[in-house]
Design an enzyme around this catalytic site. Structure first.
Site, mmCIF file in Angstrom:
data_model
loop_
_atom_site.group_PDB
_atom_site.id
_atom_site.type_symbol
_atom_site.label_atom_id
_atom_site.label_comp_id
_atom_site.label_asym_id
_atom_site.label_seq_id
_atom_site.Cartn_x
_atom_site.Cartn_y
_atom_site.Cartn_z
ATOM 1 N N ASP A 74 0.871 -1.331 0.107
ATOM 2 C CA ASP A 74 0.026 -0.150 0.090
ATOM 3 C C ASP A 74 0.811 1.015 0.055
ATOM 4 O O ASP A 74 2.102 1.014 0.188
ATOM 5 C CB ASP A 74 -0.897 -0.122 1.255
ATOM 6 C CG ASP A 74 -0.452 -0.672 2.267
ATOM 7 O OD1 ASP A 74 0.887 -0.447 2.773
ATOM 8 O OD2 ASP A 74 -1.085 -1.169 3.233
ATOM 9 N N ASN B 260 -7.525 -2.621 14.464
ATOM 10 C CA ASN B 260 -8.822 -2.890 13.905
ATOM 11 C C ASN B 260 -9.018 -4.306 13.181
ATOM 12 O O ASN B 260 -10.110 -4.191 12.471
ATOM 13 C CB ASN B 260 -9.166 -1.678 13.237
ATOM 14 C CG ASN B 260 -8.724 -1.171 11.983
ATOM 15 O OD1 ASN B 260 -7.738 -2.218 11.544
ATOM 16 N ND2 ASN B 260 -9.130 -0.165 11.134
HETATM 17 C C1 F6R Z 1 1.552 -1.369 6.160
HETATM 18 C C2 F6R Z 1 0.081 -2.032 6.150
HETATM 19 C C3 F6R Z 1 -0.555 -2.130 7.510
HETATM 20 C C4 F6R Z 1 0.393 -2.311 8.674
HETATM 21 C C5 F6R Z 1 -0.660 -2.455 9.998
HETATM 22 C C6 F6R Z 1 0.454 -2.373 11.153
HETATM 23 O O1 F6R Z 1 1.906 -1.579 4.871
HETATM 24 O O2 F6R Z 1 -0.207 -2.528 5.324
HETATM 25 O O3 F6R Z 1 -1.359 -3.175 7.507
HETATM 26 O O4 F6R Z 1 0.856 -3.511 8.711
HETATM 27 O O5 F6R Z 1 -1.244 -0.955 10.229
HETATM 28 O O6 F6R Z 1 1.059 -1.630 11.467
HETATM 29 P P1 F6R Z 1 2.375 -1.326 12.410
HETATM 30 O O7 F6R Z 1 3.295 -2.543 12.258
HETATM 31 O O8 F6R Z 1 2.769 -0.241 12.389
HETATM 32 O O9 F6R Z 1 1.436 -1.773 13.870
#
Ligand code: F6R
Length: 245
Positions: A67, A135
């Site tokens: 993303d 979430n």
């Molecule tokens: C990032 C992504 C998100 C993160 C998720 C967890 O490319 O696709 O799904 O993996 O928001 O983020 P962290 O690791 O910062 O808790």
């Protein structure tokens, strides 16, 4: 779904990196799906160390990121391009021509989503790395996203903007939209590793592994993937039901 509970973040990062390293050793032309965020930073550090120790070469590896925010130029410190460049790409011998990230600047964002989707459909991700949102999102497939979605433009959930505001001066600076692989793109990967660490992920991880499969908790779809490994620390894994371990 296999679940591996590790003692701490360092062990999660090492175990996850070992999956990636093994994949590349077995197939030097492997295609990786990559995630950003806090969780994979340790994994990427281990990959950098493995490269420096001549354990692995990224010369022929291809990558696709999950993303990218809409509205941040590539060189913005919080763009996911900057994240990948500074946390991984600039430290290894990857050919930047083999790196694919969703483009995010156009008057026709849906067209960009379609283009990235076409690229994904013409390639196979051998190993997809995922984090999980508090979430239950994977990529930026927020709660309520149809599980049949391919790459699309998403309006970010308030919880996601709040969680990610730690990287910005204020929540107002957090982009409201992003381009993301859809669940369908993610499910097409041959193998998936989902990494989760810390107390703030325990409920999301419980629902992903032990909960009902539905679009209000997108990560739950991974229960249906034929080759998905969850690697978590004890804090994130604290609610997991014993029978899954
Ligand atoms: C990032 C992504 C998100 C993160 C998720 C967890 O490319 O696709 O799904 O993996 O928001 O983020 P962290 O690791 O910062 O808790």
């Amino acid at each position: 779904m296999e679940v591996i509970v590790c003692n701490n973040y360092q062990e999660v990062s090492m175990k996850a990196a070992n999956y990636v390293i093994k994949e590349i050793i077995l197939n030097p032309e492997t295609t990786l799906g990559l995630a950003t965020g806090s969780t994979p930073i340790g994994l990427y550090q281990n990959l950098i160390d493995a490269y420096r120790n001549n354990l692995v070469s990224f010369e022929d590896v291809h990558t696709f990121n999950l993303d990218e925010y809409i509205g941040l130029p590539k060189d913005h410190p919080q763009s996911y391009y900057s994240f990948m460049y500074h946390n991984l790409f600039k430290h290894i011998n990857i050919n930047l021509n083999n790196v694919n990230m969703p483009e995010n600047e156009s008057n026709n964002l849906d067209y960009l989503a379609k283009e990235y989707n076409n690229l994904l459909c013409n390639n196979t991700i051998d190993l997809q790395i995922l984090g999980i949102g508090s979430n239950g999102h994977i990529g930026f497939n927020e709660p309520g996203t149809p599980l049949s979605n391919e790459t699309f433009i998403v309006e970010l959930d308030e919880q996601t903007r709040l969680d990610n505001s730690r990287f910005f001066m204020s929540i107002d600076e957090v982009p409201t939209h992003a381009i993301t692989m859809g669940i369908k793109n993610i499910m097409r990967s041959k193998k998936i590793i989902l990494i989760a660490t810390g107390d703030s992920k325990k409920e999301a991880l419980y629902k992903a592994v032990n909960g009902e499969i539905n679009s209000s908790h997108p990560a739950s779809i991974l229960q249906l993937h034929p080759n998905c490994v969850v690697i978590c620390d004890q804090e994130a894994g604290t609610l997991l039901e014993k029978k899954t371990l």
